[in-house]
Design a protein around this motif. Sequence first.
Motif, PDB file in Angstrom:
ATOM      1  N   CYS A  36     -17.365 123.686  29.384  1.00  0.00           N
ATOM      2  CA  CYS A  36     -17.843 124.905  28.702  1.00  0.00           C
ATOM      3  C   CYS A  36     -18.292 125.949  29.708  1.00  0.00           C
ATOM      4  O   CYS A  36     -18.156 127.155  29.479  1.00  0.00           O
ATOM      5  CB  CYS A  36     -19.023 124.581  27.775  1.00  0.00           C
ATOM      6  N   ALA A  37     -18.859 125.508  30.824  1.00  0.00           N
ATOM      7  CA  ALA A  37     -19.360 126.442  31.829  1.00  0.00           C
ATOM      8  C   ALA A  37     -18.251 126.918  32.762  1.00  0.00           C
ATOM      9  O   ALA A  37     -18.195 128.093  33.114  1.00  0.00           O
ATOM     10  CB  ALA A  37     -20.478 125.782  32.635  1.00  0.00           C
ATOM     11  N   VAL A  38     -17.368 126.000  33.152  1.00  0.00           N
ATOM     12  CA  VAL A  38     -16.425 126.306  34.238  1.00  0.00           C
ATOM     13  C   VAL A  38     -15.138 126.966  33.735  1.00  0.00           C
ATOM     14  O   VAL A  38     -14.632 127.893  34.377  1.00  0.00           O
ATOM     15  CB  VAL A  38     -16.111 125.014  35.036  1.00  0.00           C
ATOM     16  N   VAL A  41     -15.097 130.764  33.265  1.00  0.00           N
ATOM     17  CA  VAL A  41     -15.222 131.412  34.580  1.00  0.00           C
ATOM     18  C   VAL A  41     -13.886 131.345  35.321  1.00  0.00           C
ATOM     19  O   VAL A  41     -13.433 132.341  35.900  1.00  0.00           O
ATOM     20  CB  VAL A  41     -16.339 130.733  35.405  1.00  0.00           C
ATOM     21  N   LEU A  44     -11.508 133.921  33.658  1.00  0.00           N
ATOM     22  CA  LEU A  44     -11.879 135.313  33.938  1.00  0.00           C
ATOM     23  C   LEU A  44     -11.624 135.701  35.391  1.00  0.00           C
ATOM     24  O   LEU A  44     -11.030 136.749  35.674  1.00  0.00           O
ATOM     25  CB  LEU A  44     -13.372 135.521  33.640  1.00  0.00           C
ATOM     26  N   PHE A  45     -12.067 134.838  36.309  1.00  0.00           N
ATOM     27  CA  PHE A  45     -11.958 135.206  37.717  1.00  0.00           C
ATOM     28  C   PHE A  45     -10.532 135.050  38.241  1.00  0.00           C
ATOM     29  O   PHE A  45     -10.132 135.776  39.154  1.00  0.00           O
ATOM     30  CB  PHE A  45     -12.990 134.445  38.559  1.00  0.00           C
ATOM     31  N   PHE A  82     -11.687 128.646  41.837  1.00  0.00           N
ATOM     32  CA  PHE A  82     -12.478 129.092  40.688  1.00  0.00           C
ATOM     33  C   PHE A  82     -12.917 127.919  39.801  1.00  0.00           C
ATOM     34  O   PHE A  82     -13.624 128.130  38.822  1.00  0.00           O
ATOM     35  CB  PHE A  82     -11.700 130.119  39.862  1.00  0.00           C
ATOM     36  N   ILE A  85     -15.756 125.809  43.132  1.00  0.00           N
ATOM     37  CA  ILE A  85     -17.020 126.456  43.507  1.00  0.00           C
ATOM     38  C   ILE A  85     -18.001 126.497  42.322  1.00  0.00           C
ATOM     39  O   ILE A  85     -19.181 126.176  42.504  1.00  0.00           O
ATOM     40  CB  ILE A  85     -16.776 127.872  44.105  1.00  0.00           C
ATOM     41  N   PRO A  86     -17.547 126.839  41.095  1.00  0.00           N
ATOM     42  CA  PRO A  86     -18.478 126.733  39.967  1.00  0.00           C
ATOM     43  C   PRO A  86     -19.034 125.318  39.772  1.00  0.00           C
ATOM     44  O   PRO A  86     -20.220 125.153  39.487  1.00  0.00           O
ATOM     45  CB  PRO A  86     -17.626 127.176  38.767  1.00  0.00           C
TER      46      PRO A  86
END
Lengths: 110, 140
Positions: A36-38, A41, A44-45, A82, A85-86
């Motif tokens: 859910c967090a990664v 990200v 998007l990135f 991406f 690193i997250p």
Amino acid sequence: MHGAYLLILAACVVGTLPLEFVLRVGVYARWRRLACAVLPVAVLFSAWDVAAIRARWWHYDDAYLVGVTLPGRLPLEELLFFVVIPVCAVLTLEAVRARKPGWTFGDECP
Amino acid sequence: MSAREWTASELRRAALRPEERSERGSEQVGLTYTWTALAAVAVVVSFDMWVARTRLVTRRSFWTAYAIVLFFQLIVNGLLTGLSIVRYDPARILGPRLVFAPPEDVLFGFAMVTLTLTLWVWAGRSAARRAAPPATGPGR
């Protein structure tokens, strides 16, 4: 050296593994929450990266890449960056929590 | 940026993109990475403060973790840029370098890490609330 970028990412993964297994932060164990967090990200990135590559803000030297290129001319290593690193960032936050149990993080029970 | 540096930047840029060489090139593309990176930081901090309401940027727990991440980011970014694995169009960035990397990369990294941690804490808080509703929850 074609594996240089991949090797740097591997070092990030290996270097933070002790947080999971020695400090027992349980980040990989909570893989659904981690996703859910990664994943947002990473999407998007990666999109930002694709746009920047297309507009030639920066480019990658093929000599340091394994040579797998994703749609949008995105090197595989960039997508992995991406994600890796997250994940390292979440491991770090949970390591701080493990060492500082009195601090608040915003996800405590209301 | 002085006129002399501007000229050097133009020259490097022209070398990078000879097919798009133009008199007004730098005006058209000036500092686009700088501005978008700043905008990303603003968007992510707003998301943390007022959308997810995780308010990480007000917590020392977050800043402690970020300081550790930043230290390692400078090493990893320094390798990526110092080895020239990634090269930047000089017209898109301010120019100064921090451990080989443009300072814009620090903003980019801050936005990425802060968004990740906001989503992680947000997901965790939602799960905690489902597990223990406020009316019956034990307080911590």
